[in-house]
Write an enzyme that holds these catalytic residues in place. Structure first.
Site, short mmCIF file in Angstrom:
data_model
loop_
_atom_site.label_atom_id
_atom_site.label_comp_id
_atom_site.label_asym_id
_atom_site.label_seq_id
_atom_site.Cartn_x
_atom_site.Cartn_y
_atom_site.Cartn_z
N ASP A 9 13.57 6.75 -13.65
CA ASP A 9 13.63 8.18 -13.34
C ASP A 9 14.81 8.32 -12.37
O ASP A 9 14.72 7.89 -11.22
CB ASP A 9 12.32 8.61 -12.68
N LYS A 70 22.92 14.22 -8.92
CA LYS A 70 22.43 14.64 -10.24
C LYS A 70 22.89 16.06 -10.58
O LYS A 70 23.12 16.39 -11.74
CB LYS A 70 20.91 14.55 -10.24
N GLU A 147 12.07 14.67 -18.83
CA GLU A 147 11.13 14.35 -17.75
C GLU A 147 9.70 14.84 -18.04
O GLU A 147 8.74 14.09 -17.84
CB GLU A 147 11.66 14.91 -16.42
N ASP A 169 6.79 20.86 -12.15
CA ASP A 169 7.55 19.81 -11.46
C ASP A 169 8.34 20.42 -10.30
O ASP A 169 9.35 21.08 -10.51
CB ASP A 169 8.48 19.14 -12.49
#
Ligand code: AMP
Length: 586
Positions: A9, A70, A147, A169
């Site tokens: 991840d 990211k 994800e 999330d």
């Protein structure tokens, strides 16, 4: 074992790596920690630093530390670090290389293949950049999975029946919500939505602003000019936030923050969960708006969702759970660590590709909710025995949670604490598993705060303590077999639940009916549903415990639909209950 594939991840705030060994998912720790902060920096000696060390230096040397890389993946841009320019892929590769190294260290062999997760909304360019980052780090990215897909896989890849799952999330800097369909290990993302500028960091900022205001009011000093003091306040704010996920109050202490005109400035302040929740309320509302947009995208309403999965550290904030419970009418899952479930899902996918056996990753959870009763309201009317859940159903064991209560009249010198197990908003309909009295409270006005803490371990031992906040006076009890006690008395309590459900609901239904009947005729489905409930109740004594539980759940669902006049929602539970009755009668 040469074709081992690792699961990664690669997160905005933290990254993790996991593998499947002997059917078990293992998240590989870096020392003690399973999460590697996604920070890369250069230290005083010009050495590259990664993870915790880089994160620690970020507050003091942001100019030579990179965070949240990211967010830049897929962009044609360069980032400067200690006089050198790097692409986002290269910085991400540094993180990936560290994760690869951790895995190799753990496995004692070299690793060259990985499954890496990406947000569902990532574009082709962002996915391509992630693949390149893997290659730079010496990893062939055998598959990239979304994800939410990984999170759903972590929850049980092997269940055959189709389920609609909402994956909520909330991390440090981003919020994503996805609606997925999962069936026999195949996960399909039906819709997703989110905000890549919303997360736990915003919550920290709210506390920082609040503390700055407090210091301004107390000392007339604007701390914003002092970067070291700001760094300490920011860290203290996050620490307070984490504490408030477990307890109703957090004490913030930062001595000698700075000196101003010869005066030492200390920060000493207590923040309550209630005040904190108010600060972040707008953010939580924004996430719920996004949830509804995602539902709409899948052409669903809340009643189409079977399960909710929480992902990301910020979902440990208790009010998020409560808001979702209110919105959907059932508890989100929390069996798998919210921080680790994406990595675990990636490792499961990797193992499946490598042809390895995978066992379920679910861990021990409490099957029931534990709490106490307090004066509150039920169905809009004042009620003295409102159930206040403290440890929620489905939370991972061992678990410890606190909540604050206040005395209700001036000079109140004692409180009775009753501990219940169950799900009913009326505490009296739950199972009473213990009670005790705290005496000798301060002779003060109403509002004297008592903190109640419940700690439940894997053996079902429930420690309950009540503490008068101002004096620290504490009284506690231990309830043994808090888990199995229910099992032992499950028939009685299930009956109690059924009876209370019916007894409890009847007046309301009649009330609804008499109003509703004047306006519109009762739908045929409602009549069928009621007849079915009566029939189920008649059969209840003769069925197995497992069937009883199923029946109770179905009756509860049907009753909720009747109360909400949700005719469509009645279809599925009616069919299921009919099936059970048919099976019992045949
Ligand atoms: P993630 O991006 O999933 O690693 O989440 C990181 C965010 O979760 C950070 O903002 C953390 O402060 C926050 N977080 C971690 N643990 C907790 C907790 N127990 N309660 C509230 N927020 C938390």
């Amino acid at each position: 074992m040469s074709d081992i594939i690792i699961g990664i991840d690669l997160g905005t705030t933290n990254s993790e790596v996991a593998v499947v060994e002997n059917g078990q998912v293992i998240v590989i720790a870096d020392g003690e920690k399973k999460m590697l902060p996604s920070f890369v920096g250069v230290d005083d000696n010009g050495q590259i630093i990664i993870g915790e060390t880089a994160r620690n230096q970020y507050l003091v040397y942001p100019e030579r530390t990179i965070k949240s890389i990211k967010r830049l993946m897929g962009q044609d841009t360069q980032i400067e670090l200690a006089g050198q320019d790097y692409t986002p892929q290269e910085i991400s590769a540094i993180i990936l290389k560290r994760l690869k190294g951790l895995a190799e260290n753990y496995l004692g062999q070299s690793v060259s293949k990985a499954v890496i997760t990406v947000p569902a909304y990532f574009s082709d360019a962002q996915r391509q950049a992630t693949r390149e980052a893997g290659e730079i780090a010496g990893l062939e990215v055998v598959r990239m999975i979304n994800e939410p897909t990984a999170a759903a896989l972590a929850y049980d890849a092997r269940q055959a029946e189709s389920r609609h799952v909402l994956v909520y999330d909330l991390g440090g800097g981003t919020f994503d919500v996805s609606v997925v369909n999962i069936e026999s290990g195949v996960v399909e993302v039906l819709s997703s939505h989110g905000d890549n500028q919303l997360g736990g960091d915003d919550f920290d900022q709210q506390i920082v602003l609040y503390l700055l205001e407090h210091i301004q009011d107390t000392y007339q000093v604007d701390v914003r000019q002092h970067s070291k003091a700001m760094a300490r306040i920011t860290r203290a704010a996050e620490q307070a936030k984490l504490l408030l996920s477990e307890a109703p109050y957090a004490q913030i202490e930062e001595e000698y923050l700075l000196e101003h005109e010869g005066v030492a400035i200390h920060l000493s302040h207590e923040l309550s969960r209630m005040a904190y929740e108010e600060m972040i309320d707008d953010y939580i509302n924004a996430t719920l708006d996004a949830v509804h947009i995602a539902l709409k995208g899948a052409m669903f309403t809340t009643s189409d969702i079977d399960e909710i999965i929480l992902v990301g550290g910020s979902t440990r904030t208790p009010c998020i759970r409560e808001r979702l419970l209110n919105e959907f009418g059932f508890e989100p899952h929390s069996e798998v660590d919210a921080d680790l479930c994406v990595t675990m899902g990636a490792a499961i996918q990797a193992a499946m590709i490598a042809g390895q056996e995978v066992n379920t990753v679910l861990v021990d959870v409490t099957p029931y909710t534990y709490g106490t009763s307090a004066i509150g309201s039920l169905d809009g009317a004042p009620y003295p025995f409102m159930f206040v859940p403290i440890i929620h159903k489905n939370t991972v064991l061992p678990n410890r949670k606190s909540d604050a209560f206040a005395t209700s009249y001036d000079g109140q010198d004692a409180v009775e604490i009753t501990v219940y197990q169950g799900e009913d908003p009326d505490a009296l309909n739950n199972v009473k598993i213990g009670e005790f009295r705290v005496e000798g409270l301060l002779d003060v006005a109403s509002g004297n705060v008592i903190t109640l803490t419940l700690g439940l371990d894997l053996n079902g031992i429930l420690q309950v303590s009540a503490q008068e906040k101002d004096t620290g006076m504490e009284k506690s009890i231990t309830i043994k077999n808090a888990l199995s006690q229910f099992e032992g008395s499950s028939l009685q309590s299930a009956q109690q639940r059924i009876n209370s459900l019916l007894g409890h609901m009847d007046p309301r239904v009649i009330e609804h009916e008499s109003l509703a009947e004047k306006e519109l005729p009762v739908a045929a489905e409602i009549t069928t549903a009621r007849e079915l409930i009566t029939k189920a109740e008649g059969l209840f004594e003769q069925v197995s415990r497992e069937d009883q539980e199923d029946m109770v759940d179905l009756i509860e669902t049907i009753s909720n639909c009747i109360a909400a006049k949700d005719i469509q929602g009645l279809d599925a539970p009616i069919v299921e209950l009919q099936d059970i009755i048919y099976y019992l009668e045949s």
